[in-house]
Design an enzyme around this catalytic site. Structure first.
Site, mmCIF file in Angstrom:
data_model
loop_
_atom_site.group_PDB
_atom_site.id
_atom_site.type_symbol
_atom_site.label_atom_id
_atom_site.label_comp_id
_atom_site.label_asym_id
_atom_site.label_seq_id
_atom_site.Cartn_x
_atom_site.Cartn_y
_atom_site.Cartn_z
ATOM 1 N N HIS A 1 6.188 -3.279 6.013
ATOM 2 C CA HIS A 1 5.018 -2.376 6.011
ATOM 3 C C HIS A 1 5.403 -0.990 5.491
ATOM 4 O O HIS A 1 4.565 -0.290 4.946
ATOM 5 C CB HIS A 1 4.458 -2.219 7.429
ATOM 6 C CG HIS A 1 4.277 -3.512 8.147
ATOM 7 N ND1 HIS A 1 3.354 -4.452 7.766
ATOM 8 C CD2 HIS A 1 4.934 -4.052 9.209
ATOM 9 C CE1 HIS A 1 3.413 -5.489 8.583
ATOM 10 N NE2 HIS A 1 4.371 -5.277 9.454
ATOM 11 N N HIS B 1 9.242 7.091 9.317
ATOM 12 C CA HIS B 1 8.825 6.219 8.222
ATOM 13 C C HIS B 1 7.777 6.957 7.401
ATOM 14 O O HIS B 1 7.335 8.037 7.781
ATOM 15 C CB HIS B 1 8.246 4.890 8.765
ATOM 16 C CG HIS B 1 7.035 5.100 9.590
ATOM 17 N ND1 HIS B 1 7.083 5.341 10.951
ATOM 18 C CD2 HIS B 1 5.724 5.182 9.247
ATOM 19 C CE1 HIS B 1 5.860 5.533 11.398
ATOM 20 N NE2 HIS B 1 5.017 5.447 10.382
ATOM 21 N N HIS C 1 4.160 6.688 4.608
ATOM 22 C CA HIS C 1 3.013 5.971 4.040
ATOM 23 C C HIS C 1 2.757 6.637 2.682
ATOM 24 O O HIS C 1 2.886 7.861 2.569
ATOM 25 C CB HIS C 1 1.769 6.120 4.920
ATOM 26 C CG HIS C 1 1.973 5.655 6.332
ATOM 27 N ND1 HIS C 1 1.614 4.397 6.778
ATOM 28 C CD2 HIS C 1 2.550 6.277 7.408
ATOM 29 C CE1 HIS C 1 1.917 4.274 8.062
ATOM 30 N NE2 HIS C 1 2.504 5.385 8.467
ATOM 31 N N GLU D 1 -2.269 9.331 5.354
ATOM 32 C CA GLU D 1 -3.185 8.679 6.306
ATOM 33 C C GLU D 1 -4.214 9.706 6.800
ATOM 34 O O GLU D 1 -5.423 9.509 6.652
ATOM 35 C CB GLU D 1 -2.378 8.091 7.458
ATOM 36 C CG GLU D 1 -1.393 7.029 6.966
ATOM 37 C CD GLU D 1 -1.168 5.932 7.956
ATOM 38 O OE1 GLU D 1 -0.589 6.191 9.029
ATOM 39 O OE2 GLU D 1 -1.586 4.803 7.670
ATOM 40 N N HIS E 1 6.002 10.195 9.073
ATOM 41 C CA HIS E 1 5.759 10.132 10.525
ATOM 42 C C HIS E 1 7.073 10.095 11.283
ATOM 43 O O HIS E 1 7.855 9.145 11.133
ATOM 44 C CB HIS E 1 4.921 8.898 10.871
ATOM 45 C CG HIS E 1 3.508 9.011 10.419
ATOM 46 N ND1 HIS E 1 2.697 7.906 10.224
ATOM 47 C CD2 HIS E 1 2.760 10.086 10.084
ATOM 48 C CE1 HIS E 1 1.508 8.305 9.827
ATOM 49 N NE2 HIS E 1 1.513 9.632 9.725
ATOM 50 N N THR F 1 -1.260 3.999 13.721
ATOM 51 C CA THR F 1 -2.129 3.768 12.565
ATOM 52 C C THR F 1 -1.915 2.379 11.971
ATOM 53 O O THR F 1 -2.505 2.033 10.946
ATOM 54 C CB THR F 1 -1.871 4.811 11.458
ATOM 55 O OG1 THR F 1 -0.526 4.613 10.971
ATOM 56 C CG2 THR F 1 -2.050 6.225 11.973
ATOM 57 N N THR F 2 -1.039 1.574 12.619
ATOM 58 C CA THR F 2 -0.897 0.180 12.214
ATOM 59 C C THR F 2 -1.085 -0.689 13.454
ATOM 60 O O THR F 2 -0.908 -0.203 14.579
ATOM 61 C CB THR F 2 0.525 -0.131 11.659
ATOM 62 O OG1 THR F 2 1.443 -0.166 12.775
ATOM 63 C CG2 THR F 2 0.969 0.904 10.655
HETATM 64 N N1 LIG Z 1 2.143 4.871 11.743
HETATM 65 S S1 LIG Z 1 2.442 5.372 13.223
HETATM 66 O O1 LIG Z 1 1.175 5.523 13.917
HETATM 67 O O2 LIG Z 1 3.262 6.575 13.174
HETATM 68 C C1 LIG Z 1 3.371 4.175 14.092
HETATM 69 C C2 LIG Z 1 4.367 4.625 14.946
HETATM 70 C C3 LIG Z 1 5.120 3.680 15.675
HETATM 71 C C4 LIG Z 1 4.885 2.319 15.550
HETATM 72 C C5 LIG Z 1 3.870 1.894 14.667
HETATM 73 N N2 LIG Z 1 3.567 0.566 14.478
HETATM 74 C C6 LIG Z 1 4.347 -0.507 14.897
HETATM 75 O O3 LIG Z 1 5.424 -0.372 15.453
HETATM 76 N N3 LIG Z 1 3.833 -1.714 14.651
HETATM 77 C C7 LIG Z 1 4.581 -2.916 15.038
HETATM 78 C C8 LIG Z 1 4.903 -3.752 13.839
HETATM 79 C C9 LIG Z 1 5.582 -2.941 12.748
HETATM 80 C C10 LIG Z 1 6.883 -3.585 12.318
HETATM 81 O O4 LIG Z 1 6.720 -4.959 12.120
HETATM 82 C C11 LIG Z 1 3.117 2.836 13.957
HETATM 83 ZN ZN LIG Z 2 3.068 5.885 10.307
#
Ligand SMILES: NS(=O)(=O)c1cccc(NC(=O)NCCCCO)c1
Ligand SMILES: [Zn+2]
Length: 258
Positions: free
Chosen positions: A61, A91, A93, A103, A116, A196-197
């Site tokens: 992702h 990470h 986006h 985002e 993020h 956000t995921t």
């Molecule tokens: N994009 S975010 O809202 O900063 C954020 C922060 C921490 C975790 C996540 N999302 C996840 O961990 N989703 C679980 C599956 C992702 C890896 O397979 C999103």
């Molecule tokens: Zn994020």
């Protein structure tokens, strides 16, 4: 499984994750003139000095840099936070071309990318997993990236991306201090939101910095060489446009540091 494509993208997530239509979903469109200037909001304090980055990986992702969160060496505190929150990972986006990819948007405008920095409340909870389902469990610091000059430190990340091209690939990534990715001002907007995921847990205190950092088109282009797909898959799908669009505010107030 979920993704960012036609059939599995943000408009389909609610089928497996009904909280997608919840009351505190992220991201949002931030309208500065409607934000409440809150004088009780102190400065954000980042202690990333003895930073403990471990690895960089492609989770299908995004590209993620993970940290050792076994103690309080790397924490964020102050601002809207009642406790210090431990750095777990960061990470990005990004889009497929200049004007979209972030985002959060500001007055309806998107940036090319958004970083993020994900932290969890280790004072109240015993693990990231537990914190990720609690209403005050996570604090995510969002930083906008706009295209401009080369970023002097981002090359440390973009130079490693060829090693994590495929979903499921990872490599050691020690001694990286994300403090080098911060803009000069720590002025911010803050509001209560979600991941956000998927699983889209409504567990995030969002802190979005007002000042973007500049990165070059060349540096951003290297993120687009990553793939959503694994080495064993015959389908090679470029990793880009891995962003969720803004969600309804549903009565929430966005506060502004002064
Ligand atoms: N994009 S975010 O809202 O900063 C954020 C922060 C921490 C975790 C996540 N999302 C996840 O961990 N989703 C679980 C599956 C992702 C890896 O397979 C999103
Ligand atoms: Zn994020």
């Amino acid at each position: 499984h979920w993704g960012y494509g036609e059939g599995d993208g943000p408009s389909a997530w609610h089928k497996n994750y009904p909280v997608a239509q919840g009351s505190r979903q992220s991201p949002i469109d931030i309208i500065p003139h409607q934000a409440l200037q809150d004088r009780s909001l102190g400065p954000i304090v980042l202690n990333y000095d003895h930073c403990t980055s471990i690895n960089i990986s492609n989770n299908g992702h995004s590209v993620v840099v993970e940290f050792d969160d076994s103690d309080d060496r790397s924490v964020i505190q102050g601002g809207p936070l009642d406790n210090p929150y431990r750095l777990k990972q960061f990470h990005f986006h990004w889009g497929g071309k200049g004007c979209e990819g972030s985002e959060h948007t500001v007055d309806g405008y998107g940036y090319a990318s958004e970083l993020h920095l994900v932290h969890w409340n280790a004072v109240k909870y015993c693990s990231f997993g537990e914190a990720s389902t609690a209403p005050d469990g996570l604090a995510v610091l969002g930083i906008f990236l706009e295209t401009g000059d080369d970023h002097r430190w981002l090359h440390m990340i973009t130079d490693a991306l060829y090693m994590v091209k495929f979903k499921g690939s990872g490599t050691e990534f020690k001694g990286f201090n994300p403090k080098c990715l911060l803009p000069s001002s720590l002025h911010y907007w803050t509001y209560l939101g979600s991941l956000t995921t998927p699983p889209l847990h409504e567990s995030v205190i969002w802190i979005v910095l007002k000042e973007p950092i500049a990165v070059s088109e060349k540096q951003l282009g290297k993120f687009r060489l990553l793939l959503f797909t694994g080495e064993e898959e015959d389908q090679r799908t470029r990793m880009e446009n891995n962003f969720r669009p803004p969600q309804p505010l549903k009565g929430r107030k966005v506060r502004s540091s002064n």
